[in-house]
Design an enzyme around this catalytic site. Structure first.
Site, PDB file in Angstrom:
ATOM      1  N   ASP A  34     -31.029 -21.979  24.831  1.00 13.17           N
ATOM      2  CA  ASP A  34     -30.309 -22.200  26.254  1.00 13.17           C
ATOM      3  C   ASP A  34     -30.441 -24.467  26.558  1.00 13.17           C
ATOM      4  O   ASP A  34     -29.791 -24.577  27.144  1.00 13.17           O
ATOM      5  CB  ASP A  34     -30.751 -21.669  27.225  1.00 13.17           C
ATOM      6  CG  ASP A  34     -32.250 -21.907  27.440  1.00 13.17           C
ATOM      7  OD1 ASP A  34     -33.265 -22.452  26.878  1.00 13.17           O
ATOM      8  OD2 ASP A  34     -32.640 -21.533  28.773  1.00 13.17           O
ATOM      9  N   HIS A 238     -25.213 -42.869   5.590  1.00 11.75           N
ATOM     10  CA  HIS A 238     -25.470 -42.476   6.953  1.00 11.75           C
ATOM     11  C   HIS A 238     -26.700 -41.908   6.803  1.00 11.75           C
ATOM     12  O   HIS A 238     -27.036 -41.246   7.500  1.00 11.75           O
ATOM     13  CB  HIS A 238     -24.446 -41.599   7.173  1.00 11.75           C
ATOM     14  CG  HIS A 238     -22.567 -41.827   7.308  1.00 11.75           C
ATOM     15  ND1 HIS A 238     -21.817 -41.200   7.199  1.00 11.75           N
ATOM     16  CD2 HIS A 238     -22.451 -43.147   7.310  1.00 11.75           C
ATOM     17  CE1 HIS A 238     -21.055 -41.601   7.020  1.00 11.75           C
ATOM     18  NE2 HIS A 238     -21.442 -43.111   7.315  1.00 11.75           N
ATOM     19  N   ASP A 255     -27.436 -50.631  11.051  1.00  6.74           N
ATOM     20  CA  ASP A 255     -25.601 -50.395  11.702  1.00  6.74           C
ATOM     21  C   ASP A 255     -25.962 -49.807  13.053  1.00  6.74           C
ATOM     22  O   ASP A 255     -26.609 -48.614  12.904  1.00  6.74           O
ATOM     23  CB  ASP A 255     -24.861 -49.505  10.591  1.00  6.74           C
ATOM     24  CG  ASP A 255     -23.863 -49.225  10.882  1.00  6.74           C
ATOM     25  OD1 ASP A 255     -23.702 -49.655  12.423  1.00  6.74           O
ATOM     26  OD2 ASP A 255     -23.008 -48.286   9.786  1.00  6.74           O
ATOM     27  N   ASP A 266     -20.088 -51.336  17.445  1.00  5.31           N
ATOM     28  CA  ASP A 266     -20.159 -50.583  15.555  1.00  5.31           C
ATOM     29  C   ASP A 266     -20.604 -52.303  14.948  1.00  5.31           C
ATOM     30  O   ASP A 266     -19.516 -52.473  14.587  1.00  5.31           O
ATOM     31  CB  ASP A 266     -19.110 -50.333  15.251  1.00  5.31           C
ATOM     32  CG  ASP A 266     -19.017 -49.819  13.649  1.00  5.31           C
ATOM     33  OD1 ASP A 266     -20.018 -49.764  13.023  1.00  5.31           O
ATOM     34  OD2 ASP A 266     -18.516 -48.432  13.212  1.00  5.31           O
ATOM     35  N   HIS A 345     -17.197 -47.233   0.356  1.00  5.60           N
ATOM     36  CA  HIS A 345     -16.023 -46.737   2.048  1.00  5.60           C
ATOM     37  C   HIS A 345     -15.228 -47.322   1.957  1.00  5.60           C
ATOM     38  O   HIS A 345     -15.217 -48.629   1.390  1.00  5.60           O
ATOM     39  CB  HIS A 345     -17.380 -46.438   2.315  1.00  5.60           C
ATOM     40  CG  HIS A 345     -18.277 -47.917   2.761  1.00  5.60           C
ATOM     41  ND1 HIS A 345     -17.454 -49.280   3.130  1.00  5.60           N
ATOM     42  CD2 HIS A 345     -19.080 -48.080   2.621  1.00  5.60           C
ATOM     43  CE1 HIS A 345     -18.518 -50.239   3.453  1.00  5.60           C
ATOM     44  NE2 HIS A 345     -19.582 -49.368   3.026  1.00  5.60           N
ATOM     45  N   HIS A 349     -11.796 -49.201  10.135  1.00  2.00           N
ATOM     46  CA  HIS A 349     -11.450 -48.465  11.513  1.00  2.00           C
ATOM     47  C   HIS A 349     -11.101 -48.407  12.346  1.00  2.00           C
ATOM     48  O   HIS A 349     -11.514 -50.277  12.752  1.00  2.00           O
ATOM     49  CB  HIS A 349     -12.336 -47.203  11.085  1.00  2.00           C
ATOM     50  CG  HIS A 349     -13.751 -47.688  11.309  1.00  2.00           C
ATOM     51  ND1 HIS A 349     -13.989 -47.764  13.034  1.00  2.00           N
ATOM     52  CD2 HIS A 349     -15.247 -48.145  10.786  1.00  2.00           C
ATOM     53  CE1 HIS A 349     -15.874 -47.983  12.660  1.00  2.00           C
ATOM     54  NE2 HIS A 349     -15.773 -47.848  11.716  1.00  2.00           N
ATOM     55  N   HIS A 356     -14.919 -43.901  15.065  1.00  2.00           N
ATOM     56  CA  HIS A 356     -13.546 -43.895  14.463  1.00  2.00           C
ATOM     57  C   HIS A 356     -12.216 -43.926  14.824  1.00  2.00           C
ATOM     58  O   HIS A 356     -12.143 -42.542  15.973  1.00  2.00           O
ATOM     59  CB  HIS A 356     -13.313 -43.184  12.752  1.00  2.00           C
ATOM     60  CG  HIS A 356     -14.832 -43.252  12.589  1.00  2.00           C
ATOM     61  ND1 HIS A 356     -15.364 -42.620  11.266  1.00  2.00           N
ATOM     62  CD2 HIS A 356     -15.693 -44.331  12.197  1.00  2.00           C
ATOM     63  CE1 HIS A 356     -16.290 -43.517  10.322  1.00  2.00           C
ATOM     64  NE2 HIS A 356     -16.901 -44.666  11.442  1.00  2.00           N
ATOM     65  N   GLU A 380     -16.013 -54.338   7.218  1.00  2.00           N
ATOM     66  CA  GLU A 380     -17.402 -53.787   7.178  1.00  2.00           C
ATOM     67  C   GLU A 380     -17.757 -53.586   5.840  1.00  2.00           C
ATOM     68  O   GLU A 380     -18.224 -53.116   5.101  1.00  2.00           O
ATOM     69  CB  GLU A 380     -18.018 -52.286   7.932  1.00  2.00           C
ATOM     70  CG  GLU A 380     -16.228 -51.476   7.979  1.00  2.00           C
ATOM     71  CD  GLU A 380     -17.222 -49.988   8.447  1.00  2.00           C
ATOM     72  OE1 GLU A 380     -18.124 -49.761   8.453  1.00  2.00           O
ATOM     73  OE2 GLU A 380     -16.499 -49.458   9.812  1.00  2.00           O
ATOM     74  N   TYR A 384     -23.605 -51.161  -3.030  1.00  2.00           N
ATOM     75  CA  TYR A 384     -24.960 -50.453  -2.799  1.00  2.00           C
ATOM     76  C   TYR A 384     -25.558 -50.493  -4.068  1.00  2.00           C
ATOM     77  O   TYR A 384     -24.520 -49.383  -4.488  1.00  2.00           O
ATOM     78  CB  TYR A 384     -24.388 -49.240  -2.324  1.00  2.00           C
ATOM     79  CG  TYR A 384     -24.122 -49.987  -0.856  1.00  2.00           C
ATOM     80  CD1 TYR A 384     -24.644 -49.473   0.289  1.00  2.00           C
ATOM     81  CD2 TYR A 384     -22.581 -49.869  -0.371  1.00  2.00           C
ATOM     82  CE1 TYR A 384     -24.381 -50.088   1.874  1.00  2.00           C
ATOM     83  CE2 TYR A 384     -22.438 -49.697   0.347  1.00  2.00           C
ATOM     84  CZ  TYR A 384     -22.461 -49.863   2.112  1.00  2.00           C
ATOM     85  OH  TYR A 384     -21.708 -50.698   3.069  1.00  2.00           O
ATOM     86  N   ARG A 416     -24.475 -54.412   3.564  1.00  2.00           N
ATOM     87  CA  ARG A 416     -23.596 -54.265   4.627  1.00  2.00           C
ATOM     88  C   ARG A 416     -23.212 -55.444   5.670  1.00  2.00           C
ATOM     89  O   ARG A 416     -24.189 -55.301   6.602  1.00  2.00           O
ATOM     90  CB  ARG A 416     -23.193 -52.769   5.543  1.00  2.00           C
ATOM     91  CG  ARG A 416     -21.270 -52.587   5.756  1.00  2.00           C
ATOM     92  CD  ARG A 416     -20.946 -50.725   6.427  1.00  2.00           C
ATOM     93  NE  ARG A 416     -22.157 -50.668   6.817  1.00  2.00           N
ATOM     94  CZ  ARG A 416     -23.056 -49.386   6.646  1.00  2.00           C
ATOM     95  NH1 ARG A 416     -23.252 -49.094   5.983  1.00  2.00           N
ATOM     96  NH2 ARG A 416     -23.944 -48.958   7.057  1.00  2.00           N
ATOM     97  N   GLU A 418     -21.084 -55.932   9.192  1.00  2.00           N
ATOM     98  CA  GLU A 418     -19.945 -55.214  10.523  1.00  2.00           C
ATOM     99  C   GLU A 418     -19.284 -56.244  10.763  1.00  2.00           C
ATOM    100  O   GLU A 418     -20.636 -55.781  12.147  1.00  2.00           O
ATOM    101  CB  GLU A 418     -20.127 -54.362  10.459  1.00  2.00           C
ATOM    102  CG  GLU A 418     -19.560 -52.997  11.285  1.00  2.00           C
ATOM    103  CD  GLU A 418     -19.476 -51.617  11.317  1.00  2.00           C
ATOM    104  OE1 GLU A 418     -20.990 -51.465  11.353  1.00  2.00           O
ATOM    105  OE2 GLU A 418     -18.248 -50.654  11.684  1.00  2.00           O
TER     106      GLU A 418
HETATM  107  N1  GLY Z   1     -21.135 -47.255  11.856  1.00  2.00           N
HETATM  108  C1  GLY Z   1     -19.925 -45.943  11.580  1.00  2.00           C
HETATM  109  C2  GLY Z   1     -19.949 -47.104  10.730  1.00  2.00           C
HETATM  110  O1  GLY Z   1     -19.453 -48.149  10.639  1.00  2.00           O
HETATM  111  O2  GLY Z   1     -17.851 -46.386  10.363  1.00  2.00           O
HETATM  112 MN    MN Z   2     -21.105 -49.462  11.394  1.00  8.94          MN
HETATM  113 MN    MN Z   3     -18.152 -48.836  11.666  1.00  7.34          MN
END
Ligand code: GLY
Ligand code: MN
Ligand code: MN
Length: 450
Positions: A34, A238, A255, A266, A345, A349, A356, A380, A384, A416, A418
């Site tokens: 609950d 992820h 990240d 982000d 990827h 975005h 996103h 970004e 990898y 990465r 970003e």
């Molecule tokens: N942290 C999620 C992305 O980079 O899209």
């Molecule tokens: Mn990110």
């Molecule tokens: Mn991102």
């Protein structure tokens, strides 16, 4: 602030004319038994109201004489509020949130008809709340049955999410201020994380320090589950377990970004944990950085949305060929998506109320929409090289062009970088420059960032 929401609703009303748009608040979600997860309002609902309670419905209608903006909300209930917090209630829905009329949610059935009955078009997004989706279908069926007799009522449903994308894509100065604040807090967190990271620490210690900065600064918390990935964990896009010990010689990929007043940051950085790092790490890092800088150059008003990804893909693919990690002609490799073995990827975005964020990317004829002033987009790219990487078996009869095996010295490296980038009238502004992105951690290395 009030006027910002008013302005947004007015823009929607101007667009839908005589139509009616119905938005449902996000449902609550059970964490266990609950206990619910912390409530997070649906972004379109929040965008149009600033109202962050569940159990609410909003209506924007161009066909009612007096009421253009109507809220249905949970009524005041002091006993329930003792358990689960203050409710705005009907009066505050009008006074503070600016509704022309407000009702307890229990009156939705009986009151809704008057707001839709004269509208030729209904805007609604069939989302994750199936119970509410069903109510809209029932409403729609009822109105259709009546239409032959009454002569009015919707004859078409349009998607309200598509409707909203066109507005949310462009950030107002109010929104930009919020996002700058989310970014400033996230920048502090990244800089602290880079300074504290040492071999022997656990990933969760870094995560805790980052999220402490978020909350100390008044952010709501992480905008998405923080990724603190040492060594080969960075090859899991992820990765959120964040439970491994950092080793000398590892890179650390972080990240992480916070949500501040519902607006998100982000940011990703990758740097060596200790004082030493390998030649391969440095080479791949420089390649990702080169790709990222090339991509940022393509983020400009008028440039189709695909071009920044194409720029990053080209730099990475050419670089991987030069290093002997891919084999073949660059254009052909890209066309056959061979780069996806290492860069799987997209390059970015939109960023806003959703991490996103809303924003249609393509036109009906499949051409890409261009960037516009006021867009905020992440840039970004990454590389990898999984510890488990094996080139795909060439298909029977096509043995002439296999991809090479990858030497172990390259394996387990994940990188990465970003940034969050605002499209401006004169080009773009990288909003996240205050986290250095030169490779390494010494003052000298950091000084050559950007
Ligand atoms: N942290 C999620 C992305 O980079 O899209
Ligand atoms: Mn990110
Ligand atoms: Mn991102």
């Amino acid at each position: 602030m009030h006027s910002e929401y008013h302005q947004r609703r007015q823009t929607v009303l101007n667009t839908i004319g005589e139509g009616v748009a119905i938005f449902c608040s996000a449902p609550t979600a059970v964490m266990h038994n609950d206990v619910d997860y912390l409530y997070r309002q649906d972004s379109n609902f929040f965008y149009l109201t600033g109202f962050n309670e569940p159990g609410a419905v909003m209506v924007l209608t161009g066909s009612h004489d007096k009421h253009k903006f109507v809220l249905f909300v949970r009524p005041k209930d002091l006993e329930k509020e003792t358990w689960s917090g203050v409710r705005a209630g009907v009066e505050v829905a009008k006074k503070k949130y600016g509704a022309d009329e407000a009702y307890p949610i229990s009156q939705l059935e009986e009151q809704l008809d008057q707001y839709v009955i004269k509208s030729p078009r209904l805007y609604y997004h069939f989302g994750i709340d199936n119970a509410f989706n069903h109510r809209i279908i029932q409403l729609w069926q009822k109105l259709l049955r009546q239409r032959t007799k009454k002569g009015t009522g919707p004859v078409a449903i349009e998607d309200a999410q598509l409707l909203m994308q066109q507005f949310r894509r462009i950030k107002s100065s109010y929104e930009l201020d919020k996002i700058r604040r989310a970014i400033a807090i996230s920048v502090d967190a990244h800089n602290l994380a880079r300074e504290m990271a040492r071999p022997g620490m656990y990933e969760y210690e870094i995560q805790a320090a980052i999220e402490n900065v978020f909350r100390q600064a008044g952010a709501l918390g992480p905008a998405y589950p923080s990724i603190v990935a040492g060594g080969e964990n960075a090859c899991i896009l992820h990765y959120v377990e964040n439970n491994q010990q950092l080793q000398e010689g590892d890179l650390l990929l972080i990240d992480a970004g916070c949500a501040y007043d519902y607006y998100n940051a982000d940011i990703t950085r990758t740097f060596p944990v200790g004082e030493t790092y390998s030649e391969e790490q440095k080479i791949l890092y420089d390649l990702v950085l080169e790709a990222q800088l090339a991509a940022i150059k393509q983020v400009k008003a008028g440039k189709p949305f695909n071009e920044f990804h194409d720029a990053a893909t080209r730099v990475i693919t050419a670089g991987l060929v030069e290093l002997g990690l891919l084999r073949g002609e660059v254009d052909k490799l890209i066309e056959e998506k061979k780069h996806k073995a290492f860069f799987m990827h997209g390059t970015g975005h939109f960023l806003g109320l959703d991490v996103h964020d809303a924003g249609i990317l393509r036109n009906g004829d499949k051409t890409w929409k261009p960037f516009e002033v006021g867009n905020i987009v992440t840039v970004e790219p990454g590389i990898y090289i999984s510890p488990h990487y094996k080139p795909a078996d060439p298909e029977e009869g096509k043995k002439e062009d296999p991809q090479p095996e990858v030497e172990v010295r390259w394996k387990g490296i994940g990188i990465r970088i970003e940034d969050d980038v605002l499209v401006t009238a004169t080009g773009n502004e990288v909003l996240t420059t205050a986290v250095p992105k030169a490779f390494g951690r010494s003052a000298k290395q950091l000084a050559i960032s950007h």
